[in-house]
Scaffold this motif. Structure first.
Motif, short mmCIF file in Angstrom:
data_model
loop_
_atom_site.label_atom_id
_atom_site.label_comp_id
_atom_site.label_asym_id
_atom_site.label_seq_id
_atom_site.Cartn_x
_atom_site.Cartn_y
_atom_site.Cartn_z
N SER A 139 0.81 -1.22 0.00
CA SER A 139 0.00 0.00 0.00
C SER A 139 0.85 1.27 0.00
O SER A 139 0.36 2.36 -0.32
N THR A 140 2.11 1.14 0.35
CA THR A 140 3.00 2.31 0.38
C THR A 140 3.38 2.76 -1.02
O THR A 140 3.48 3.95 -1.30
N PHE A 141 3.61 1.80 -1.88
CA PHE A 141 4.19 2.06 -3.19
C PHE A 141 3.25 2.91 -4.04
O PHE A 141 2.13 2.52 -4.34
N GLY A 142 3.72 4.11 -4.41
CA GLY A 142 2.91 5.01 -5.21
C GLY A 142 1.93 5.86 -4.42
O GLY A 142 1.16 6.61 -5.01
N SER A 143 1.97 5.74 -3.07
CA SER A 143 0.97 6.48 -2.30
C SER A 143 1.54 7.22 -1.10
O SER A 143 0.88 8.08 -0.54
N ALA A 144 2.76 6.90 -0.67
CA ALA A 144 3.33 7.53 0.53
C ALA A 144 4.84 7.60 0.42
O ALA A 144 5.47 6.79 -0.28
N ASN A 145 5.42 8.57 1.12
CA ASN A 145 6.88 8.70 1.20
C ASN A 145 7.35 8.24 2.57
O ASN A 145 7.02 8.87 3.58
N VAL A 146 8.09 7.15 2.61
CA VAL A 146 8.49 6.56 3.89
C VAL A 146 9.98 6.29 3.97
O VAL A 146 10.45 5.70 4.94
N SER A 147 10.75 6.70 2.97
CA SER A 147 12.15 6.30 2.92
C SER A 147 13.02 7.22 3.78
O SER A 147 12.58 8.23 4.31
N HIS A 148 14.27 6.84 3.89
CA HIS A 148 15.28 7.63 4.59
C HIS A 148 15.99 8.59 3.64
O HIS A 148 17.08 9.06 3.93
N GLY A 149 15.41 8.87 2.47
CA GLY A 149 15.97 9.88 1.59
C GLY A 149 16.15 9.46 0.16
O GLY A 149 16.42 10.30 -0.70
N CYS A 150 16.04 8.18 -0.13
CA CYS A 150 16.20 7.71 -1.50
C CYS A 150 14.88 7.58 -2.22
O CYS A 150 13.82 7.79 -1.66
N VAL A 151 14.97 7.17 -3.48
CA VAL A 151 13.80 6.88 -4.29
C VAL A 151 13.70 5.37 -4.43
O VAL A 151 14.66 4.72 -4.85
N GLY A 152 12.57 4.80 -4.04
CA GLY A 152 12.42 3.35 -4.03
C GLY A 152 11.45 2.86 -5.09
O GLY A 152 10.44 3.49 -5.40
N LEU A 153 11.75 1.69 -5.66
CA LEU A 153 10.90 1.03 -6.63
C LEU A 153 10.60 -0.40 -6.16
O LEU A 153 11.45 -1.04 -5.54
N ARG A 154 9.42 -0.91 -6.51
CA ARG A 154 9.05 -2.26 -6.12
C ARG A 154 10.00 -3.29 -6.73
O ARG A 154 10.39 -3.19 -7.89
N ASP A 155 10.33 -4.30 -5.93
CA ASP A 155 11.21 -5.37 -6.39
C ASP A 155 10.89 -6.63 -5.60
O ASP A 155 10.02 -6.63 -4.72
N GLU A 156 11.62 -7.70 -5.88
CA GLU A 156 11.50 -8.95 -5.16
C GLU A 156 12.85 -9.32 -4.56
O GLU A 156 13.90 -8.87 -5.03
N LYS A 157 12.84 -10.15 -3.53
CA LYS A 157 14.09 -10.60 -2.92
C LYS A 157 14.93 -11.31 -3.97
O LYS A 157 14.44 -12.16 -4.69
N GLY A 158 16.19 -10.92 -4.05
CA GLY A 158 17.06 -11.46 -5.09
C GLY A 158 17.03 -10.65 -6.37
O GLY A 158 17.88 -10.82 -7.24
N GLY A 159 16.05 -9.75 -6.49
CA GLY A 159 15.95 -8.90 -7.67
C GLY A 159 15.23 -9.57 -8.82
O GLY A 159 15.65 -10.62 -9.29
N SER A 160 14.16 -8.97 -9.28
CA SER A 160 13.39 -9.52 -10.40
C SER A 160 13.48 -8.59 -11.59
O SER A 160 13.22 -7.39 -11.48
N ALA A 161 13.83 -9.15 -12.75
CA ALA A 161 13.87 -8.35 -13.97
C ALA A 161 12.50 -7.88 -14.39
O ALA A 161 12.36 -6.91 -15.14
#
Length: 409
Positions: free
Chosen positions: A337-359
């Protein structure tokens, strides 16, 4: 076709982090160095303890040509190690081997490091439970007495984004800045005016008035040999290097709308939901240039003033935007619910991903389409504009301000 990502209930989302450059680790910080917020780690879990030890220590200087250089673990196994000479117009990998037990990497017998060179160490390890941990460090080797050197980026023969700035970092203060600037000539085909700008006495950057045109060939003639940079101190470099400017990609992060619009050659390519810095740890506004890309890296709050709030050793798809440590990166732990709706980071820009990284995730999609030298611009964040010497932030100076920093004007 323009792509628009929408929130998916089955997906995890991002929380921004930043890098602790001095410690050779990534961390999560706000532009104001403020208090910090939760990262949404499941059950408050922390990543496993430190596992990778690197010698020489991160930021080490005057390392002898015979090292020693070593990457070691107490347990688990090293998955991969890369040691390479960087930022001197070429990239040369150091031949080495991981031991049979997987606990140690060393250069091959008889290997000697180049003098007056900068090296990077990148290691990824697995612990006994199969959890991945990453480490990135740099060090420089000894420079002959009474000599100076300028460490150069981008890499020779590389293809970069249109926002690339040619940057020299010197191993000592330069007193005769006009002579040194005159000895470095940056030209392009098609031709444009390129001007140098000094940030203090140890850094000299070059850029044109506007972003490079795609397809431009840039040549850097380094004529520093025997140039007196300070009383009794002379340069040792004489070589010509170059790079090619690839396609244009500029991404606009709107911190209020929680979106990033990616534009390729001026046309909209995708709109990606993001999370930016929380109210107490906001993200810098302004133009930032991609300087490093890591498929996985460690982010440790201790390196950027957040104590033990978090230590995530396998952050995927990490793209460095500033030296102080703003990253755009993937995240697999925050609530959808955070993604695209709230700013919660410690200063960076975050994008959705999966553990291990998904292409197939937004973070993986963006990472695979990003070049060193691409521009990410942040707007509508409740913070100041990023400083022009923080990473390759020189595009935040207008052309008159940039030219005023030349020693030849």
């Amino acid at each position: 076709m323009r792509r628009v990502w929408k929130r998916a209930r089955h997906a995890l989302v991002t929380a921004g982090l930043t890098a602790g450059l001095a410690a050779g680790l990534a961390g999560c910080t706000g532009a104001d160095g403020g208090g910090g917020v939760g990262l949404g780690l499941p059950g408050g879990a922390r990543a496993p303890g430190d596992v990778i030890r690197v010698s020489p220590e991160d930021g080490g200087r005057a390392v002898p040509a015979d090292g020693p250089v070593e990457v070691a673990l107490d347990s688990g196994r090293l998955e991969r190690v890369t040691v390479a000479q960087v930022e001197d117009g070429r990239r040369t990998q150091v031949a080495g081997e991981i031991s049979a037990d997987g606990l140690r990497w060393r250069p091959r017998t008889g290997t000697r490091l180049a003098l007056a060179a900068k090296y990077s160490v990148d290691a990824v390890a697995l612990d006994g439970h199969g959890r991945r941990s990453a480490r990135h460090t740099t060090f420089t080797t000894v420079v002959p007495e009474s000599r100076f050197i300028g460490y150069f980026k981008p890499e020779n023969r590389s293809t970069v984004g249109t926002g690339m700035i040619v940057s020299f970092g010197f191993n000592m203060p330069i007193e005769n800045r006009a002579a040194v600037e005159r000895a470095v000539r940056v030209t392009s085909d098609p031709p444009v005016e390129v001007v140098g700008h000094w940030f203090g006495k140890e850094r000299l950057d070059f850029r044109p008035a506007a972003y490079w045109r795609p397809g431009t060939k840039v040549t850097v003639e380094i004529g520093l040999r025997d140039v007196e940079g300070a009383p009794g101190v002379y340069g040792i470099q004489r070589r010509t290097v170059g790079f090619t400017v690839g396609r244009s990609q500029v991404s606009l992060v709107d911190a209020e709308a929680h979106t990033m619009e990616v534009r390729r050659d001026g046309e909209p390519l995708a709109t990606v939901p993001i999370t930016a810095g929380a109210p107490k740890t906001t993200t810098y506004n302004g133009k930032m240039v991609v300087t490093e890309l890591y498929d996985v890296t460690r982010m440790d709050g201790r390196t950027v003033g957040f104590g033990g709030e978090y230590d995530i050793k396998d952050v995927p798809h990490a793209i460095r935007l500033t030296d102080s440590g703003t990253f755009l990166h993937g995240n697999y732990w925050a609530d959808p619910s955070t993604f695209g709706s709230a700013n919660v980071s410690h200063g960076c820009v975050g994008l959705r991903d999966e553990k291990g990284g998904s292409a197939d995730s937004p973070a993986g999609w963006f990472f695979d389409r990003t070049l060193i030298g691409d521009v990410v611009e942040v707007v509508r964040s409740h913070d100041k504009e990023v400083a022009p010497d923080n990473g390759l932030g020189g595009w935040n100076l207008d052309w008159n301000g940039w030219k005023a920093g030349s020693a030849l004007r």
